[in-house]
Design an enzyme around this catalytic site. Structure first.
Site, mmCIF file in Angstrom:
data_model
loop_
_atom_site.group_PDB
_atom_site.id
_atom_site.type_symbol
_atom_site.label_atom_id
_atom_site.label_comp_id
_atom_site.label_asym_id
_atom_site.label_seq_id
_atom_site.Cartn_x
_atom_site.Cartn_y
_atom_site.Cartn_z
ATOM 1 N N LYS A 86 0.796 -1.170 -0.097
ATOM 2 C CA LYS A 86 -0.132 0.304 0.034
ATOM 3 C C LYS A 86 0.744 1.218 -0.091
ATOM 4 C CE LYS A 86 -1.365 0.847 4.842
ATOM 5 N NZ LYS A 86 -2.647 1.404 5.504
ATOM 6 N N ASP A 87 1.999 1.227 0.192
ATOM 7 C CA ASP A 87 3.089 2.274 0.211
ATOM 8 C C ASP A 87 3.854 2.672 -1.037
ATOM 9 O OD1 ASP A 87 2.498 3.004 2.876
ATOM 10 O OD2 ASP A 87 4.129 1.584 3.663
ATOM 11 N N ARG A 137 -8.469 8.474 4.706
ATOM 12 C CA ARG A 137 -9.545 7.618 4.528
ATOM 13 C C ARG A 137 -10.146 6.876 6.039
ATOM 14 N NH1 ARG A 137 -8.612 2.020 5.617
ATOM 15 N NH2 ARG A 137 -6.551 2.429 6.214
ATOM 16 N N ARG A 138 -9.079 6.382 7.014
ATOM 17 C CA ARG A 138 -9.830 6.073 8.247
ATOM 18 C C ARG A 138 -10.659 7.500 8.899
ATOM 19 N NH1 ARG A 138 -3.985 3.431 9.398
ATOM 20 N NH2 ARG A 138 -4.471 1.203 8.515
ATOM 21 N N ARG A 155 1.744 10.732 13.839
ATOM 22 C CA ARG A 155 2.686 10.163 12.576
ATOM 23 C C ARG A 155 4.093 9.274 13.352
ATOM 24 N NH1 ARG A 155 4.876 11.722 8.113
ATOM 25 N NH2 ARG A 155 5.784 9.469 8.473
ATOM 26 N N ARG A 161 4.332 5.461 17.403
ATOM 27 C CA ARG A 161 2.773 5.381 17.705
ATOM 28 C C ARG A 161 2.266 5.039 18.968
ATOM 29 N NH1 ARG A 161 -0.402 5.921 11.873
ATOM 30 N NH2 ARG A 161 1.044 6.907 11.092
ATOM 31 N N CYS A 249 -2.244 9.008 -1.488
ATOM 32 C CA CYS A 249 -2.609 9.217 0.028
ATOM 33 C C CYS A 249 -3.467 10.590 0.040
ATOM 34 C CB CYS A 249 -1.282 9.551 0.452
ATOM 35 S SG CYS A 249 -0.376 8.395 1.157
HETATM 36 C C1 DPM Z 1 -0.687 4.319 3.539
HETATM 37 C C2 DPM Z 1 -1.616 4.929 4.641
HETATM 38 C C3 DPM Z 1 -1.069 4.550 5.965
HETATM 39 C C4 DPM Z 1 0.289 3.776 5.699
HETATM 40 C C5 DPM Z 1 -3.017 5.400 4.325
HETATM 41 C C6 DPM Z 1 -4.125 4.477 4.842
HETATM 42 C C7 DPM Z 1 -1.375 4.945 7.290
HETATM 43 C C8 DPM Z 1 -1.288 6.056 7.800
HETATM 44 C C9 DPM Z 1 -1.853 6.544 8.947
HETATM 45 C C10 DPM Z 1 -0.781 4.481 2.432
HETATM 46 N N1 DPM Z 1 0.491 3.988 4.246
HETATM 47 O O1 DPM Z 1 -4.194 3.377 5.089
HETATM 48 O O2 DPM Z 1 -5.320 5.104 4.534
HETATM 49 O O3 DPM Z 1 -2.519 5.731 9.944
HETATM 50 O O4 DPM Z 1 -1.522 7.862 9.590
HETATM 51 C C11 DPM Z 1 1.395 1.899 6.567
HETATM 52 C C12 DPM Z 1 1.045 0.821 7.446
HETATM 53 C C13 DPM Z 1 1.217 -0.540 6.995
HETATM 54 C C14 DPM Z 1 1.763 -0.364 5.677
HETATM 55 C C15 DPM Z 1 0.503 0.961 8.832
HETATM 56 C C16 DPM Z 1 -0.734 1.329 8.944
HETATM 57 C C17 DPM Z 1 0.963 -1.979 7.703
HETATM 58 C C18 DPM Z 1 1.288 -3.146 6.691
HETATM 59 C C19 DPM Z 1 0.237 -3.282 5.575
HETATM 60 C C20 DPM Z 1 1.341 3.228 6.558
HETATM 61 N N2 DPM Z 1 1.826 0.969 5.415
HETATM 62 O O5 DPM Z 1 -1.634 1.368 8.139
HETATM 63 O O6 DPM Z 1 -1.557 0.871 10.274
HETATM 64 O O7 DPM Z 1 -1.051 -3.004 5.542
HETATM 65 O O8 DPM Z 1 0.649 -4.125 4.754
#
Ligand code: DPM
Length: 378
Positions: A86-87, A137-138, A155, A161, A249
């Site tokens: 997702k990144d 999104r959340r 962040r 966190r 994002c």
């Molecule tokens: C992206 C988002 C976030 C990550 C945006 C979203 C969360 C940012 C936040 C695109 N990347 O999800 O709407 O919560 O402030 C990220 C996480 C993981 C991968 C952590 C998470 C977890 C492993 C996975 C950060 N990237 O979302 O809690 O999903 O494979």
């Protein structure tokens, strides 16, 4: 002496604990298949790791966590990089491809409560309780479905966190990806998982992927054994959806995908930042029956040392040993759903989200400049 003839594959990784856990788990899977290979991990700090005071959505750059690693791929410092899919942006730089998509872990979000609310749920938290998340999104979905709660940016990597939640009184809970918690072995901190009816997940959430040079057939061949077919279909559809929506994002875009034996269903849409509006829809496609095996697949494939033509990509994924027609069907499903959502009012929500985020970036910037000026005077 045996070590001397062993080939060493160089693997790039971010330095965070989660990134290293993911990198090591991919290396372990590869070692099980190719015990003769050596792997060396080369760690790097990315822009996203350095900027800790700004929400991701407020940073203009799309490939925050990936650019430095991609440069290392381009100049052959490393051979592949493991990412949380997702990144990875929906469009990769020229010359890059996704060579493996591993079996998806639980894609849903989870609530992590402060100790004092141990057995609570989002619904039962007192009015005005503070939810830590920087995900648009959340935030949008929580505002929509739990309007008694307040959202606050948070962040930093997962360790940071948790510290912010536990050591201060700033947040009543966090919302995170369950997959990240699971990989860190922090399952016991999970209070409750959010059903997609309460909070749909992010495109590609819970899936690990491996990025490499799009023409590096040797690495592609090595990685191809990690592809998980149902996950491939899901994430190709989801990434095509996001690419067509141009969300990244910067907009509250969310999905929920189910893959059956011969059917793929994608639900998805976009919310307004304040959560009051949403354009959601769903499409199902039949998956084509298995194609004629190998001959066709190998023709596009990896049995040649350097492909003269670029290998086919579906949402940037190279999977020449998998049924190409089905992958194409999955990509088309994502594009079709996005078009439907855009036509039904989604474009306006995307535009408004973008405008709002840009205005906030300008305000943040101005505030920082003012702070600097004040410090200079003092
Ligand atoms: C992206 C988002 C976030 C990550 C945006 C979203 C969360 C940012 C936040 C695109 N990347 O999800 O709407 O919560 O402030 C990220 C996480 C993981 C991968 C952590 C998470 C977890 C492993 C996975 C950060 N990237 O979302 O809690 O999903 O494979």
């Amino acid at each position: 002496m045996e070590g001397l003839n062993k080939k060493t594959v160089k693997v790039g990784s971010r330095k965070s604990q989660l990134a290293l856990i993911q990198t090591n788990s991919v290396i372990k899977m590869l070692k099980d298949i190719k015990p003769n290979l050596n792997f060396e991990i080369i760690t790097m700090t990315t822009t996203g790791d350095k900027i800790l005071d700004t929400a991701l959505s407020k940073i203009g750059e799309k490939s925050l966590f990936t650019k430095e690693l991609e440069n290392a791929l381009l100049d052959n410092t490393v051979d592949f990089v493991v990412h949380s899919l997702k990144d990875l942006p929906t469009v990769l730089p020229e010359g890059m491809g996704i060579g493996a998509v591993c079996k998806r872990d639980d894609p849903r979000d989870v609530v992590v409560m402060h100790q004092k609310h141990k057995d609570q749920t989002l619904k039962k938290l007192p009015k005005g309780s503070v939810v830590g998340t920087s995900s648009l999104r959340r935030a949008a979905q929580i505002r929509r479905n739990f309007p008694h709660l307040v959202i606050k940016d948070v962040r930093g990597n997962l360790n940071t966190r948790f510290r912010k939640l536990d050591d201060a009184d700033d947040y009543d809970c966090l919302v995170l990806a369950y997959a990240g918690l699971d990989r860190m072995s922090w399952q016991d901190r999970a209070s409750h998982i959010l059903d997609p009816s309460e909070c749909m997940y992010s495109v590609s959430q819970g899936a690990m992927a491996v990025e490499c040079r799009a023409k590096d057939v040797e690495t592609l061949e090595l990685l191809s054994s990690l592809h998980h077919y149902p996950t491939l279909l899901q994430i190709i559809a989801e990434r095509a959806f996001l690419r067509t929506m141009e969300g990244g994002c910067h907009a509250p875009v969310a999905v929920c995908t189910t893959c059956g034996e011969d059917k793929l269903t994608l639900e998805g849409g976009v919310f307004s930042i304040d959560g009051t509006e949403a354009v959601l829809d769903e499409l199902t496609t039949e998956l084509p029956a298995e194609e004629e095996p190998s001959a066709k697949r190998l023709a596009v494939g990896l049995n040649v040392p350097e492909p003269s033509k670029a290998l086919p990509q579906y949402s940037c994924v190279i999977a020449t040993h998998q049924p190409q027609e089905a992958l194409r069907t999955a990509e088309n499903l994502g594009v079709s759903l996005a078009k439907k959502v855009i036509e039904n009012g989604g474009q306006r929500l995307l535009d408004e989200a973008k405008k709002q985020t840009e205005a906030e970036i300008r305000a943040d910037h101005a505030a920082k400049q003012a702070q600097k000026a004040k410090q200079a005077v003092a």
